[in-house]
Design a protein around this motif. Structure first.
Motif, PDB file in Angstrom:
ATOM      1  N   TYR A  20       5.088  10.872 -12.602  1.00 48.81           N
ATOM      2  CA  TYR A  20       4.103  10.342 -13.540  1.00 48.81           C
ATOM      3  C   TYR A  20       4.505   8.949 -14.018  1.00 48.81           C
ATOM      4  CZ  TYR A  20       1.962  15.021 -13.924  1.00 48.81           C
ATOM      5  OH  TYR A  20       1.337  16.220 -13.665  1.00 48.81           O
ATOM      6  N   ASP A  21       5.799   8.730 -14.206  1.00 46.36           N
ATOM      7  CA  ASP A  21       6.277   7.408 -14.611  1.00 46.36           C
ATOM      8  C   ASP A  21       5.952   6.372 -13.538  1.00 46.36           C
ATOM      9  OD1 ASP A  21       7.979   5.543 -16.267  1.00 46.36           O
ATOM     10  OD2 ASP A  21       9.184   5.574 -14.437  1.00 46.36           O
ATOM     11  N   ALA A  22       6.227   6.706 -12.279  1.00 44.58           N
ATOM     12  CA  ALA A  22       5.905   5.784 -11.190  1.00 44.58           C
ATOM     13  C   ALA A  22       4.403   5.576 -11.068  1.00 44.58           C
ATOM     14  CB  ALA A  22       6.470   6.323  -9.876  1.00 44.58           C
ATOM     15  N   ALA A  23       3.632   6.642 -11.266  1.00 44.14           N
ATOM     16  CA  ALA A  23       2.176   6.549 -11.146  1.00 44.14           C
ATOM     17  C   ALA A  23       1.583   5.600 -12.176  1.00 44.14           C
ATOM     18  CB  ALA A  23       1.556   7.938 -11.291  1.00 44.14           C
ATOM     19  N   ARG A  24       2.094   5.645 -13.380  1.00 47.71           N
ATOM     20  CA  ARG A  24       1.607   4.712 -14.410  1.00 47.71           C
ATOM     21  C   ARG A  24       1.898   3.273 -14.007  1.00 47.71           C
ATOM     22  NH1 ARG A  24       0.134   7.442 -19.088  1.00 47.71           N
ATOM     23  NH2 ARG A  24       0.949   9.563 -19.314  1.00 47.71           N
ATOM     24  N   GLY A  25       2.999   3.059 -13.300  1.00 50.16           N
ATOM     25  CA  GLY A  25       3.350   1.712 -12.866  1.00 50.16           C
ATOM     26  C   GLY A  25       2.407   1.149 -11.821  1.00 50.16           C
ATOM     27  N   ASP A  57       0.902  -5.183 -12.634  1.00 53.98           N
ATOM     28  CA  ASP A  57       0.678  -6.341 -11.768  1.00 53.98           C
ATOM     29  C   ASP A  57       1.512  -6.294 -10.498  1.00 53.98           C
ATOM     30  OD1 ASP A  57      -1.126  -7.410 -13.593  1.00 53.98           O
ATOM     31  OD2 ASP A  57       0.440  -8.486 -14.696  1.00 53.98           O
ATOM     32  N   GLU A  58       2.680  -5.653 -10.550  1.00 55.69           N
ATOM     33  CA  GLU A  58       3.569  -5.576  -9.402  1.00 55.69           C
ATOM     34  C   GLU A  58       3.733  -4.125  -8.957  1.00 55.69           C
ATOM     35  OE1 GLU A  58       4.997  -7.999  -7.634  1.00 55.69           O
ATOM     36  OE2 GLU A  58       4.029  -9.545  -8.853  1.00 55.69           O
ATOM     37  N   PRO A  59       3.727  -3.867  -7.645  1.00 56.59           N
ATOM     38  CA  PRO A  59       3.945  -2.487  -7.173  1.00 56.59           C
ATOM     39  C   PRO A  59       5.300  -1.961  -7.641  1.00 56.59           C
ATOM     40  CG  PRO A  59       3.171  -3.906  -5.379  1.00 56.59           C
ATOM     41  CD  PRO A  59       3.492  -4.805  -6.527  1.00 56.59           C
ATOM     42  N   PRO A  60       5.349  -0.764  -8.214  1.00 57.02           N
ATOM     43  CA  PRO A  60       6.603  -0.223  -8.749  1.00 57.02           C
ATOM     44  C   PRO A  60       7.477   0.367  -7.652  1.00 57.02           C
ATOM     45  CG  PRO A  60       4.849   1.346  -9.097  1.00 57.02           C
ATOM     46  CD  PRO A  60       4.213   0.144  -8.437  1.00 57.02           C
ATOM     47  N   ALA A  61       8.039  -0.505  -6.817  1.00 58.23           N
ATOM     48  CA  ALA A  61       8.740  -0.054  -5.620  1.00 58.23           C
ATOM     49  C   ALA A  61       9.892   0.886  -5.950  1.00 58.23           C
ATOM     50  CB  ALA A  61       9.243  -1.258  -4.825  1.00 58.23           C
ATOM     51  N   ILE A  78       0.829  -1.200   0.000  1.00 54.82           N
ATOM     52  CA  ILE A  78       0.000   0.000   0.000  1.00 54.82           C
ATOM     53  C   ILE A  78       0.867   1.257   0.000  1.00 54.82           C
ATOM     54  CG2 ILE A  78      -1.634   1.346   1.379  1.00 54.82           C
ATOM     55  CD1 ILE A  78      -2.964  -0.942  -0.091  1.00 54.82           C
ATOM     56  N   LEU A  79       1.991   1.216   0.742  1.00 56.11           N
ATOM     57  CA  LEU A  79       2.836   2.400   0.851  1.00 56.11           C
ATOM     58  C   LEU A  79       3.545   2.742  -0.454  1.00 56.11           C
ATOM     59  CD1 LEU A  79       4.377   2.024   4.428  1.00 56.11           C
ATOM     60  CD2 LEU A  79       2.765   3.763   3.633  1.00 56.11           C
ATOM     61  N   THR A  80       3.639   1.796  -1.373  1.00 55.62           N
ATOM     62  CA  THR A  80       4.196   2.131  -2.686  1.00 55.62           C
ATOM     63  C   THR A  80       3.334   3.192  -3.354  1.00 55.62           C
ATOM     64  OG1 THR A  80       5.219  -0.043  -2.978  1.00 55.62           O
ATOM     65  CG2 THR A  80       4.786   1.236  -4.971  1.00 55.62           C
ATOM     66  N   GLY A  81       2.025   2.979  -3.328  1.00 56.72           N
ATOM     67  CA  GLY A  81       1.119   3.996  -3.852  1.00 56.72           C
ATOM     68  C   GLY A  81       1.176   5.274  -3.040  1.00 56.72           C
ATOM     69  N   GLY A  82       1.351   5.122  -1.714  1.00 58.44           N
ATOM     70  CA  GLY A  82       1.455   6.297  -0.859  1.00 58.44           C
ATOM     71  C   GLY A  82       2.663   7.146  -1.195  1.00 58.44           C
TER      72      GLY A  82
END
Length: 375
Positions: free
Chosen positions: A296-301, A305-309, A234-238
């Motif tokens: 924006y690059d991270a947000a698209r990730g 399927d996998e969190p873009p850590a 969840i914190l990846t999105g955070g």
């Protein structure tokens, strides 16, 4: 990066709201350390409190880039409001991803409408960057869990009504960290002192004290021992959200610096004509735009399927440090006036510091990046 017509429309709508409704409340909210609840109600009316709630529960379930755009524009108005919104969205994300059907039906429709407000209780006084060291325990007792412990640095600590809690089911076993949902009005749950902070003063940051708080076993969100992996996911999105907020904060400081440079006159002309000022503004723009593209690059990730850590940590690290640099330079462009409360850049500078600390410090982000590169 190209935005869809819908994303552009959302960005423009939220920017207008930030300028007309959020920014005018910022100075008073900062001075009085009070959250502008009327702004929150406006965000709810725009359905922004529903961003990470699935559509079947009344939410928007937005894509990662749209989530970043909203965070950026709300922070353009006031970081404290953006922080409160992102933490609420962390809470709804946890329920959406890990909750049972009954838990989702109980909490998400109303949370999508803005209330109850969500809080996210992971950190503790002696377990910040290393949550595995937490001591809060949710001990099983028949059909209930009994919770004891203290959580710290809780955004929405006062104004929240539901808490996503991380606790060990066995205090002596670090492998038992588990995620729970706890109603704020549960007997034995108390709000501790409200922190007096350098910046982000409109955001209520408190401790939460659990003293024999009993919750039914159906309030457990993850399997026993799966709490930390859930938190990190969840914190990846955070972290993408905080990167986006850093971009919004930097852009706000840059725009204010440009406006001041156009108006302020020295040496028989506007200071915009002084080369050192022009170079400062060029550097500020470059850092802000680089932060935006990484974010924006991270947000698209986030939609993969996998969190873009790694991408999330890279964006959060760079954008938060850039926000510090850009707000610092905005004060310098304003000169002595920038150091006074008559101009908002001093508040932006104070607010910017927290972006390098919460959702994982700059040092933690570097650790994540190095691990992805080398291990």
């Amino acid at each position: 990066m190209e935005l869809t017509s819908e994303q552009r429309a959302i960005r423009e709508t939220v920017r207008e709201f930030a300028l007309e409704e959020i920014r005018p409340t910022a100075r008073e909210a900062d001075e009085n350390e009070s959250f502008p609840e009327e702004v929150w109600d406006g965000l709810a009316e725009m359905e922004l409190t529903a961003m990470t709630v699935p559509e079947e529960y009344g939410g928007l379930d937005v894509d990662g880039l749209t989530y970043a755009l909203v965070n950026e524009e709300v922070a353009y108005g006031q970081l404290a409001v953006a922080t409160a919104l992102s933490v609420h969205c962390l809470a709804t994300s946890c329920l959406a991803e890990f909750g049972t059907e009954a838990q989702k039906e109980r909490w998400l429709p109303e949370m999508a409408e803005g209330r109850p407000v969500g809080a996210f209780a992971l950190s503790e006084p002696d377990a910040g960057s290393n949550p595995a060291e937490m001591s809060t325990e949710a001990a099983p007792d028949g059909d209930e869990y009994v919770i004891n412990g203290t959580k710290q640095w809780i955004t929405n600590g006062v104004r929240s009504d539901v808490v996503i809690l991380f606790a060990k089911t066995d205090a002596d076993d670090p492998g038992t960290v588990t995620q729970f949902v706890v109603p704020k009005d549960a007997n034995g749950l108390a709000v501790g002192k409200k922190e007096e902070k350098l910046g982000l003063r409109a955001s209520d940051t408190t401790t939460l004290i659990f003293d024999d708080v009993r919750i039914p076993k159906e309030n457990r969100l993850t399997e026993v021992g799966r709490g930390l992996s859930a938190a990190f996911s969840i914190l990846t999105g955070g972290r993408v959200g905080i990167a986006a907020q850093s971009v919004g904060l930097a852009q706000s400081a840059l725009d204010l610096a440009i406006e001041y440079a156009e108006e302020r006159e020295q040496f028989d002309g506007p200071i915009r004509d002084i080369q050192s000022i022009r170079h400062k503004l060029a550097d500020m723009h470059t850092q802000t735009q680089a932060s935006r593209l990484l974010t924006y690059d991270a947000a698209r990730g986030l939609d993969g399927d996998e969190p873009p850590a790694m991408a999330a940590s890279t964006a959060k690290y760079f954008a938060s440090e850039a926000a510090m640099d850009v707000t610092n330079e905005a004060i310098q462009v304003h000169g002595g006036y920038g150091y006074t409360t008559d101009f908002p850049v001093e508040r932006l500078y104070r607010d910017a510091k927290i972006t390098t600390i919460y959702e994982g410090t700059t040092q933690i982000q570097k650790t994540v990046i190095a691990r992805e590169l080398l291990d």
